[in-house]
Design an enzyme around this catalytic site. Structure first.
Site, PDB file in Angstrom:
ATOM      1  N   SER A   1       6.664   3.350   0.807  1.00 22.62           N
ATOM      2  CA  SER A   1       6.375   1.930   1.011  1.00 22.62           C
ATOM      3  C   SER A   1       7.448   1.249   1.835  1.00 22.62           C
ATOM      4  O   SER A   1       7.368   0.060   2.090  1.00 22.62           O
ATOM      5  CB  SER A   1       6.264   1.242  -0.341  1.00 22.62           C
ATOM      6  OG  SER A   1       7.531   1.252  -0.963  1.00 22.62           O
ATOM      7  N   CYS A   2       8.494   1.984   2.246  1.00 27.90           N
ATOM      8  CA  CYS A   2       9.595   1.302   2.942  1.00 27.90           C
ATOM      9  C   CYS A   2       9.797   1.745   4.386  1.00 27.90           C
ATOM     10  O   CYS A   2       9.607   0.942   5.300  1.00 27.90           O
ATOM     11  CB  CYS A   2      10.890   1.492   2.168  1.00 27.90           C
ATOM     12  SG  CYS A   2      10.871   0.608   0.613  1.00 27.90           S
ATOM     13  N   LEU A   3      10.184   3.021   4.593  1.00 30.94           N
ATOM     14  CA  LEU A   3      10.579   3.407   5.953  1.00 30.94           C
ATOM     15  C   LEU A   3       9.498   3.108   6.993  1.00 30.94           C
ATOM     16  O   LEU A   3       9.791   2.459   8.003  1.00 30.94           O
ATOM     17  CB  LEU A   3      10.977   4.887   6.021  1.00 30.94           C
ATOM     18  CG  LEU A   3      12.259   5.317   5.322  1.00 30.94           C
ATOM     19  CD1 LEU A   3      12.727   6.683   5.838  1.00 30.94           C
ATOM     20  CD2 LEU A   3      13.373   4.320   5.474  1.00 30.94           C
TER      21      LEU A   3
END
Ligand code: NAD
Length: 446
Positions: A278-280
């Site tokens: 869900s981030c990078l």
């Protein structure tokens, strides 16, 4: 200190639970009533090592969850915003942050005394000062700096080891509009002694988080690009190449007594089917879009995303080359989460691989030690059979794809050795020793 946390996802719940565990009185807020009920019943809505124990230890003592944001803000001195910040296809989507800021502002309207509002979500530089602060002022009718403080405190935890990361942070970044805000925020982290602290303005705090994620993503795509060239060269294995690169003293320190200590980053840098989560992916895209909007196109980061998006197709191509055709091929995908020790499947390369294989007519089975439910929901429209254990995943297949570095998968060569069909094994994470199985194919080698 009395603290409220808005949003009980991976960051909000882990932060809230851990802050309670170190002695603060913490109220976690979410709009999702089912999540709140589960948390209050001691059942974490996410899979994170150690989280359940922390909940049980602190619930009804120093920790509670609620849907009542106003009451939570009124009962506390500091509020962390930890809601999601997805990428909407063109830029960062701040709708949840705006909504949370508005509701906090409304609650502050009739709350006596000074309060500090801190953005913990990952937001592009300028968001805290130029978006959150004005919303808070408008909704509360009060003045930032005089009646309340506004800070930015990025979170660096890694899913899968989130509790460990929160409890033993490598750095603490405290952004704020003034010293009073930062001092208040600093007292929240007072129990974390000996950790380097950076006191700065909000924009720098926001940028530190993006630059950190972009560093990691860039190095991963770099390793994958080198791996793709190795695969085209023949007689060169990217694992040997990267092992050679990582022995350089800037990756591996040599201690006085001769012992060698490899930098933890190298464990992320095996060639593979790409980064997910869900981030990078969203953060690299959001930073790039932000750079463009500020007249600074980010060519390197754009390439990082492009390389990453193409990596799952490398696995599909490997399968097609070896099996000759995908239509009707029975393929098992091992690992659905974007990384081991989590049930998070957001932007997981495994899902892209499965969707593509099914589109090409393959008959796909899937297995993950903990991410079965989340993957089933994410792949609701795709025809996949989910199995419950590794042995079942390895039976009656033409090929096996390893897509997540779960430790359990180290057993795969031994389990396949006794299989009469000797299916092809495609190691999409370079977890296994190529010599461990006779029909081994790994990404980054010919
Ligand atoms: P998530 O999607 O798991 O959780 C967000 C939660 O916020 C949901 O439970 C949602 O119901 C709730 N929410 C949304 N609007 C709300 C509102 N108005 N009031 C109350 N609750 C509301 O998100 P996450 O993975 O925890 O990420 C949160 C932020 O932290 C993001 O900006 C992310 O980039 C950042 N971050 C995530 C990680 C990670 O590993 N997941 C690590 C570091 C930073």
């Amino acid at each position: 200190m009395r603290v409220s946390v808005v949003g009980t996802g991976y960051v909000g719940l882990v932060s809230g639970a851990c802050l309670a565990d170190v002695g603060h009185a913490c109220t976690c807020v979410d709009i999702d009533g089912a999540k709140v009920a589960n948390i209050n019943a001691g059942k974490p809505p996410i899979h994170e090592a150690g989280l359940e124990e922390i909940l049980r230890r602190n619930l009804a003592v120093r920790l509670a969850a609620t849907t009542d944001l106003r009451a939570a803000v009124h009962a506390t001195e500091l509020t962390l915003i930890a809601v999601g910040t997805p990428f909407d296809g063109a830029q960062i989507d701040l709708r949840y942050v705006r909504q949370a800021a508005h509701e906090i502002g409304v609650a502050l309207k009739d709350k006596p005394g000074y309060h500090v509002v801190v953005v913990k979500s990952t937001v592009v530089p300028g968001t805290t000062d130029d978006v959150v602060l004005p919303i808070l002022e408008q909704a509360s009718g009060k003045r930032a700096g005089a009646d309340f403080g506004v800070g930015m405190n990025p979170e660096f935890l890694t899913e899968g080891v989130a509790v460990r990361d929160f409890m033993r942070p490598d750095r603490i970044v405290l952004g704020g509009i003034d010293e009073r805000t930062i001092d208040t925020l600093a007292s929240l982290y007072e129990p974390f002694r000996g950790v380097p602290v950076i006191r700065t303005n909000n924009k720098t705090a926001e940028m530190i988080k993006y630059a950190s994620n972009a560093t990691l993503a860039t190095l991963i795509s770099f390793s994958n690009e080198i791996g793709n060239l190795c695969a085209a060269l023949g007689e060169v294995d990217v694992a040997d190449v990267l092992a050679g690169v990582h022995l350089a003293h800037y990756f591996t320190s040599v201690l006085e007594d001769g012992r060698r200590v490899e930098a933890p980053i190298t464990s992320f840098l095996a060639a593979g089917c790409g980064y997910g989560g869900s981030c990078l992916p969203k953060d690299v895209k959001a930073l790039s879009a932000y750079g463009m909007s500020r007249g600074e196109p980010m060519a390197l980061l754009d390439a990082v995303t492009r390389i990453n998006q193409a990596q799952p197709t490398r696995i599909v191509r490997l399968l097609r080359d070896r099996l000759k055709q995908l239509a009707g091929a029975r393929i098992s995908v091992l690992g659905l989460a974007f990384k081991p020790e989590t049930d998070d499947v957001r932007e997981s390369p495994a899902l892209t691989i499965i969707r593509t294989l099914v589109e090409h007519g393959a008959v796909v089975k899937a297995y993950d030690p903990v991410a079965k439910q989340t993957a089933r929901a994410a792949l609701a429209e795709v025809e996949v059979r989910f199995v419950d254990d590794l042995n079942a995943a390895l039976q009656d297949v033409d090929a096996v794809v390893l897509a997540t570095r779960w430790e359990e998968f180290r057993r795969v060569p031994a389990l396949l050795a006794s299989s009469p069909d000797a299916p092809l094994l495609v190691d999409g994470r370079r977890l296994l020793e190529p010599r461990s199985y006779r029909r081994y194919a790994g990404i980054g080698r010919s």
